[in-house]
Design an enzyme around this catalytic site. Structure first.
Site, PDB file in Angstrom:
ATOM      1  N   ASN A 152     -10.912  -3.031  -5.426  1.00 46.37           N
ATOM      2  CA  ASN A 152     -10.024  -2.008  -6.176  1.00 46.37           C
ATOM      3  C   ASN A 152     -11.389  -1.658  -7.396  1.00 46.37           C
ATOM      4  OD1 ASN A 152      -6.878  -3.296  -5.138  1.00 46.37           O
ATOM      5  ND2 ASN A 152      -8.062  -0.931  -4.677  1.00 46.37           N
ATOM      6  N   ASP A 198       0.662  -1.073   0.004  1.00 46.40           N
ATOM      7  CA  ASP A 198      -0.227   0.176   0.003  1.00 46.40           C
ATOM      8  C   ASP A 198       1.191   1.440   0.211  1.00 46.40           C
ATOM      9  OD1 ASP A 198      -2.418   1.660   0.108  1.00 46.40           O
ATOM     10  OD2 ASP A 198      -2.909   1.165   1.834  1.00 46.40           O
TER      11      ASP A 198
HETATM   12  C1  IPE Z   1      -5.175  -3.039  -0.454  1.00 45.66           C
HETATM   13  O1  IPE Z   1      -5.540  -1.427  -0.635  1.00 45.66           O
HETATM   14  C2  IPE Z   1      -5.428  -3.516  -1.688  1.00 45.66           C
HETATM   15  C3  IPE Z   1      -3.750  -3.291  -2.081  1.00 45.66           C
HETATM   16  C4  IPE Z   1      -3.082  -3.319  -1.425  1.00 45.66           C
HETATM   17  C5  IPE Z   1      -4.260  -4.080  -3.597  1.00 45.66           C
HETATM   18  P1  IPE Z   1      -6.321  -0.486  -0.515  1.00 45.66           P
HETATM   19  O2  IPE Z   1      -5.499   0.977  -0.297  1.00 45.66           O
HETATM   20  O3  IPE Z   1      -6.805  -0.562  -1.702  1.00 45.66           O
HETATM   21  O4  IPE Z   1      -6.922  -0.529   0.590  1.00 45.66           O
HETATM   22  P2  IPE Z   1      -7.685   0.119   1.361  1.00 45.66           P
HETATM   23  O5  IPE Z   1      -9.218   0.840   0.357  1.00 45.66           O
HETATM   24  O6  IPE Z   1      -6.575   1.714   1.626  1.00 45.66           O
HETATM   25  O7  IPE Z   1      -9.089  -0.599   2.257  1.00 45.66           O
HETATM   26  C1  IPE Z   2      -1.635  -0.620  -3.593  1.00 47.96           C
HETATM   27  O1  IPE Z   2      -1.318   1.348  -3.448  1.00 47.96           O
HETATM   28  C2  IPE Z   2      -1.714  -0.423  -5.004  1.00 47.96           C
HETATM   29  C3  IPE Z   2      -3.157  -1.196  -5.200  1.00 47.96           C
HETATM   30  C4  IPE Z   2      -3.994  -0.871  -4.011  1.00 47.96           C
HETATM   31  C5  IPE Z   2      -3.289  -1.406  -6.898  1.00 47.96           C
HETATM   32  P1  IPE Z   2      -2.580   3.020  -3.156  1.00 47.96           P
HETATM   33  O2  IPE Z   2      -2.794   2.761  -5.381  1.00 47.96           O
HETATM   34  O3  IPE Z   2      -3.732   2.355  -2.284  1.00 47.96           O
HETATM   35  O4  IPE Z   2      -2.300   3.783  -2.898  1.00 47.96           O
HETATM   36  P2  IPE Z   2      -2.559   4.869  -1.814  1.00 47.96           P
HETATM   37  O5  IPE Z   2      -3.265   4.038  -0.658  1.00 47.96           O
HETATM   38  O6  IPE Z   2      -3.744   6.039  -2.467  1.00 47.96           O
HETATM   39  O7  IPE Z   2      -1.739   5.987  -0.933  1.00 47.96           O
HETATM   40 MG    MG Z   3      -4.008   1.994  -0.724  1.00 54.18          MG
END
Ligand code: IPE
Ligand code: IPE
Ligand code: MG
Length: 243
Positions: A71, A23
């Site tokens: 997602n 994340d």
């Molecule tokens: C969790 O991250 C999913 C992945 C890392 C693929 P998200 O960024 O989607 O999670 P939330 O929405 O903050 O819980």
């Molecule tokens: C994790 O990074 C990647 C996926 C969930 C695919 P994020 O895209 O969730 O990054 P933040 O949480 O917005 O920083």
């Molecule tokens: Mg995220």
């Protein structure tokens, strides 16, 4: 996967199975005034680094949360970018996985992805299926609740068909229906970027995993970060309900 990790491994320094909620790509990009895709691109670099480091540390299984079943709620162009990066990652990484004797596995329902991507993934899985050096599991369109529901549904069908008695359903039998059934128990679950939640990842499997939340954004996570996480794991005292 055994219901609980083997207690004889408690206090053992090495996690056999490490999972990571990768994340913070978006925040990494935002801090640099870059588009979110730039963060995801760096995130892919981190995947390469960390997968290699995990093998060097002797981690048997590395499970990476790449795309959750939630997602899809992101803007269409970001979803498209993520799919493009996945396509690129598999194409560019397949040779290394093959030469490094790594078996690629996927958990989650990727059958809904575009047909060419499904074919690419299926091919990569098939081409590496015989490798026994290490296992890289990528979670794609994965949700822990959906995994548990699917397992429940399959057991219910067997009960309806008269081939399974409800009394015979226990932890071990249930676990056999999960997509992780043939993987070692989850020892260590890491989430980067400072968020402290599971976001529907490996809900069943995390029952007795050690949880580690680090502030590092995923694109900055590297071999040293993994080594630090493994060291922290080694200092944890796992009791599994005992003393
Ligand atoms: C969790 O991250 C999913 C992945 C890392 C693929 P998200 O960024 O989607 O999670 P939330 O929405 O903050 O819980
Ligand atoms: C994790 O990074 C990647 C996926 C969930 C695919 P994020 O895209 O969730 O990054 P933040 O949480 O917005 O920083
Ligand atoms: Mg995220």
């Amino acid at each position: 996967m055994a219901t609980l990790p083997d207690p004889s491994r408690a206090g053992g320094a090495m996690p056999r199975h490490v999972a990571i909620i990768m994340d913070g790509n978006g925040r990494w990009a935002k801090a640099r005034r870059l588009p979110r895709i730039a963060g995801h691109r760096q995130g892919v670099e981190a995947v390469r680094r960390v997968a290699r480091a995990a093998r060097e540390h002797g981690v048997e299984v590395l499970t990476l949360y790449a795309f959750s079943s939630e997602n899809w709620r992101r803007p269409e162009d970001e979803v498209r970018d993520l799919m493009g990066l996945l396509r690129h990652f598999i194409r560019s990484e397949l040779a290394e996985l093959a030469s490094e004797n790594v078996r690629l596995r996927v958990i989650g329902d990727y059958s809904v992805f575009s047909p060419d991507l499904v074919e690419l993934i299926d091919n990569a899985i098939a081409r590496t299926a015989g490798n026994d050096g290490a296992t890289l599991v990528i979670a794609l369109n994965y949700g822990g609740q959906a995994e548990i529901v699917a397992a429940t549904r399959r057991l219910a069908e067997r009960v309806r068909g008269g081939v399974l008695s409800p009394d015979a359903i226990d932890d071990a039998l249930f676990e056999r229906e999960l997509q992780t059934h043939d993987l070692p128990p989850l020892d260590l679950l890491i989430r980067t970027s400072g968020e402290q939640r599971l976001s529907n990842f490996l809900l069943w499997q995390a029952a007795y995993a050690e949880l580690l939340f680090v502030d590092t954004l995923w694109p900055d996570f590297d071999g040293e970060s993994l080594a630090a996480a493994i060291e922290t794991f080694g200092r944890r005292q796992r009791r599994f309900g005992g003393l």
